[in-house]
Design a protein around this motif. Sequence first.
Motif, PDB file in Angstrom:
ATOM      1  N   ALA A  54     -10.131  10.609 105.436  1.00 45.33           N
ATOM      2  CA  ALA A  54     -10.668   9.466 104.697  1.00 45.33           C
ATOM      3  C   ALA A  54      -9.478   8.646 104.210  1.00 45.33           C
ATOM      4  N   SER A  55      -9.612   7.322 104.267  1.00 44.09           N
ATOM      5  CA  SER A  55      -8.483   6.482 103.855  1.00 44.09           C
ATOM      6  C   SER A  55      -8.969   5.271 103.078  1.00 44.09           C
ATOM      7  N   ASP A  56      -8.120   4.807 102.183  1.00 43.53           N
ATOM      8  CA  ASP A  56      -8.423   3.638 101.367  1.00 43.53           C
ATOM      9  C   ASP A  56      -7.106   2.958 101.027  1.00 43.53           C
ATOM     10  N   LYS A  57      -7.186   1.718 100.588  1.00 44.07           N
ATOM     11  CA  LYS A  57      -6.004   0.994 100.130  1.00 44.07           C
ATOM     12  C   LYS A  57      -6.266   0.476  98.727  1.00 44.07           C
ATOM     13  N   PHE A  58      -5.194   0.213  97.983  1.00 39.93           N
ATOM     14  CA  PHE A  58      -5.374  -0.261  96.613  1.00 39.93           C
ATOM     15  C   PHE A  58      -4.376  -1.365  96.292  1.00 39.93           C
ATOM     16  N   GLU A  59      -4.800  -2.207  95.360  1.00 43.01           N
ATOM     17  CA  GLU A  59      -3.934  -3.233  94.766  1.00 43.01           C
ATOM     18  C   GLU A  59      -4.030  -3.088  93.256  1.00 43.01           C
ATOM     19  N   VAL A 136     -14.700  14.077  98.791  1.00 47.89           N
ATOM     20  CA  VAL A 136     -14.477  14.461  97.391  1.00 47.89           C
ATOM     21  C   VAL A 136     -13.046  14.126  96.990  1.00 47.89           C
ATOM     22  N   GLY A 137     -12.105  14.421  97.874  1.00 42.29           N
ATOM     23  CA  GLY A 137     -10.697  14.156  97.579  1.00 42.29           C
ATOM     24  C   GLY A 137     -10.387  12.674  97.457  1.00 42.29           C
ATOM     25  N   ILE A 138     -10.926  11.850  98.365  1.00 39.55           N
ATOM     26  CA  ILE A 138     -10.627  10.421  98.317  1.00 39.55           C
ATOM     27  C   ILE A 138     -11.229   9.785  97.072  1.00 39.55           C
ATOM     28  N   ASN A 139     -12.417  10.225  96.674  1.00 40.68           N
ATOM     29  CA  ASN A 139     -13.041   9.654  95.480  1.00 40.68           C
ATOM     30  C   ASN A 139     -12.321  10.083  94.203  1.00 40.68           C
ATOM     31  N   LYS A 140     -11.790  11.306  94.197  1.00 42.74           N
ATOM     32  CA  LYS A 140     -11.006  11.734  93.049  1.00 42.74           C
ATOM     33  C   LYS A 140      -9.738  10.890  92.926  1.00 42.74           C
ATOM     34  N   LEU A 164      -7.991  -2.998  92.524  1.00 38.85           N
ATOM     35  CA  LEU A 164      -8.921  -3.277  93.608  1.00 38.85           C
ATOM     36  C   LEU A 164      -8.706  -2.280  94.737  1.00 38.85           C
ATOM     37  N   PHE A 165      -9.811  -1.707  95.189  1.00 39.43           N
ATOM     38  CA  PHE A 165      -9.797  -0.858  96.377  1.00 39.43           C
ATOM     39  C   PHE A 165     -10.534  -1.574  97.501  1.00 39.43           C
ATOM     40  N   ALA A 166     -10.477  -1.022  98.708  1.00 40.78           N
ATOM     41  CA  ALA A 166     -11.171  -1.633  99.831  1.00 40.78           C
ATOM     42  C   ALA A 166     -12.680  -1.603  99.588  1.00 40.78           C
ATOM     43  N   PRO A 167     -13.413  -2.616 100.038  1.00 40.75           N
ATOM     44  CA  PRO A 167     -14.867  -2.597  99.868  1.00 40.75           C
ATOM     45  C   PRO A 167     -15.516  -1.390 100.536  1.00 40.75           C
ATOM     46  N   ASP A 168     -14.949  -0.958 101.662  1.00 37.45           N
ATOM     47  CA  ASP A 168     -15.466   0.192 102.403  1.00 37.45           C
ATOM     48  C   ASP A 168     -14.305   1.110 102.752  1.00 37.45           C
ATOM     49  N   TYR A 169     -14.140   2.197 101.999  1.00 39.78           N
ATOM     50  CA  TYR A 169     -13.117   3.142 102.427  1.00 39.78           C
ATOM     51  C   TYR A 169     -13.628   3.878 103.662  1.00 39.78           C
ATOM     52  N   TYR A 170     -12.678   4.310 104.503  1.00 37.95           N
ATOM     53  CA  TYR A 170     -13.069   5.011 105.721  1.00 37.95           C
ATOM     54  C   TYR A 170     -13.293   6.491 105.412  1.00 37.95           C
ATOM     55  N   PRO A 171     -14.454   7.050 105.743  1.00 40.65           N
ATOM     56  CA  PRO A 171     -14.654   8.488 105.546  1.00 40.65           C
ATOM     57  C   PRO A 171     -13.862   9.296 106.566  1.00 40.65           C
ATOM     58  N   PRO A 172     -13.789  10.621 106.404  1.00 42.72           N
ATOM     59  CA  PRO A 172     -13.092  11.427 107.412  1.00 42.72           C
ATOM     60  C   PRO A 172     -13.779  11.320 108.769  1.00 42.72           C
ATOM     61  N   THR A 173     -12.995  11.415 109.821  1.00 42.92           N
ATOM     62  CA  THR A 173     -13.554  11.491 111.172  1.00 42.92           C
ATOM     63  C   THR A 173     -13.758  12.962 111.508  1.00 42.92           C
ATOM     64  N   VAL A 174     -15.017  13.347 111.750  1.00 44.96           N
ATOM     65  CA  VAL A 174     -15.372  14.750 111.973  1.00 44.96           C
ATOM     66  C   VAL A 174     -16.043  14.869 113.338  1.00 44.96           C
ATOM     67  N   ASN A 175     -15.413  15.587 114.248  1.00 41.75           N
ATOM     68  CA  ASN A 175     -15.978  15.795 115.575  1.00 41.75           C
ATOM     69  C   ASN A 175     -17.050  16.872 115.535  1.00 41.75           C
ATOM     70  N   THR A 200      -4.805  15.020 111.117  1.00 44.86           N
ATOM     71  CA  THR A 200      -3.764  14.136 110.615  1.00 44.86           C
ATOM     72  C   THR A 200      -4.361  13.255 109.529  1.00 44.86           C
ATOM     73  N   LEU A 201      -3.505  12.720 108.671  1.00 40.68           N
ATOM     74  CA  LEU A 201      -3.963  11.887 107.560  1.00 40.68           C
ATOM     75  C   LEU A 201      -4.083  10.409 107.952  1.00 40.68           C
ATOM     76  N   ALA A 202      -4.027  10.122 109.246  1.00 44.34           N
ATOM     77  CA  ALA A 202      -4.387   8.782 109.702  1.00 44.34           C
ATOM     78  C   ALA A 202      -5.891   8.594 109.502  1.00 44.34           C
ATOM     79  N   GLY A 203      -6.328   7.324 109.445  1.00 43.52           N
ATOM     80  CA  GLY A 203      -7.744   7.031 109.255  1.00 43.52           C
ATOM     81  C   GLY A 203      -8.281   6.196 110.399  1.00 43.52           C
ATOM     82  N   GLU A 204      -9.597   6.238 110.591  1.00 44.11           N
ATOM     83  CA  GLU A 204     -10.208   5.569 111.744  1.00 44.11           C
ATOM     84  C   GLU A 204     -11.651   5.204 111.396  1.00 44.11           C
ATOM     85  N   ASP A 205     -12.036   3.950 111.596  1.00 48.65           N
ATOM     86  CA  ASP A 205     -13.398   3.567 111.224  1.00 48.65           C
ATOM     87  C   ASP A 205     -14.431   4.020 112.248  1.00 48.65           C
TER      88      ASP A 205
END
Length: 208
Positions: A54-59, A136-140, A164-175, A200-205
């Motif tokens: 899961a990934s997000d950005k902040f300002e 849970v981790g990204i929201n914390k 400010l965070f992204a309007p839509d953080y990316y959840p984890p990619t789960v195969n 990996t801690l890269a994120g993907e929509d």
Amino acid sequence: VFQPAEEGGAGAKRMVEEGALKQAPPVDRMFGMHLWPTLPSGSIGGRAGTILAASDKFEITITGKGGHAAMPHISIDPVVTACAAVTALQTLVSREISPLDSAVLSVTTMNTGGNAYNVIPEQVKLGGTIRSLTEVGINKLRQRVVEVVSKVAEAHNCELSHSLFAPDYYPPTVNDEALWESFVAPQVSAAGELMEVPPTLAGEDFSF
């Protein structure tokens, strides 16, 4: 399926919301492939379960009181405060996330809005990214970034004036584990050169 706005625009979520997966014939399963420069040419890697974070950005904007650098005692320096905040934020991963979990918090930009060597600015803007292998981790991290910077700013007589965070953080990619074992692994590589890779801690929509 052509999916726009992969880098930061949550394009996959928009396509789901607008019904792209419900058109005839409806989509039961979807597979995506990503170039991965650390794998040898001709090989394909992946894994069942969580593969991307899961990934997000902040300002964040910290506001103090500008002034002349020769008289810091009559200003309130947001640069010192921002530096303290960056250091404090590093403890979120090292002291609040279990060593058995994975998370990243990186402050990657700092902007004072000026370039004068003898002026203490009124504001400092920080930017960066947070990542976790669980929602849970990204929201914390989203919650604690604001709390920590707010308290650090208060301790330095400054103010957290904007966050400010992204309007839509990316959840984890789960195969899907069953699909990976029964379909993907046996058929995706004609040469049979399939490598299991760690998460990996890269994120993907594509995660949407």
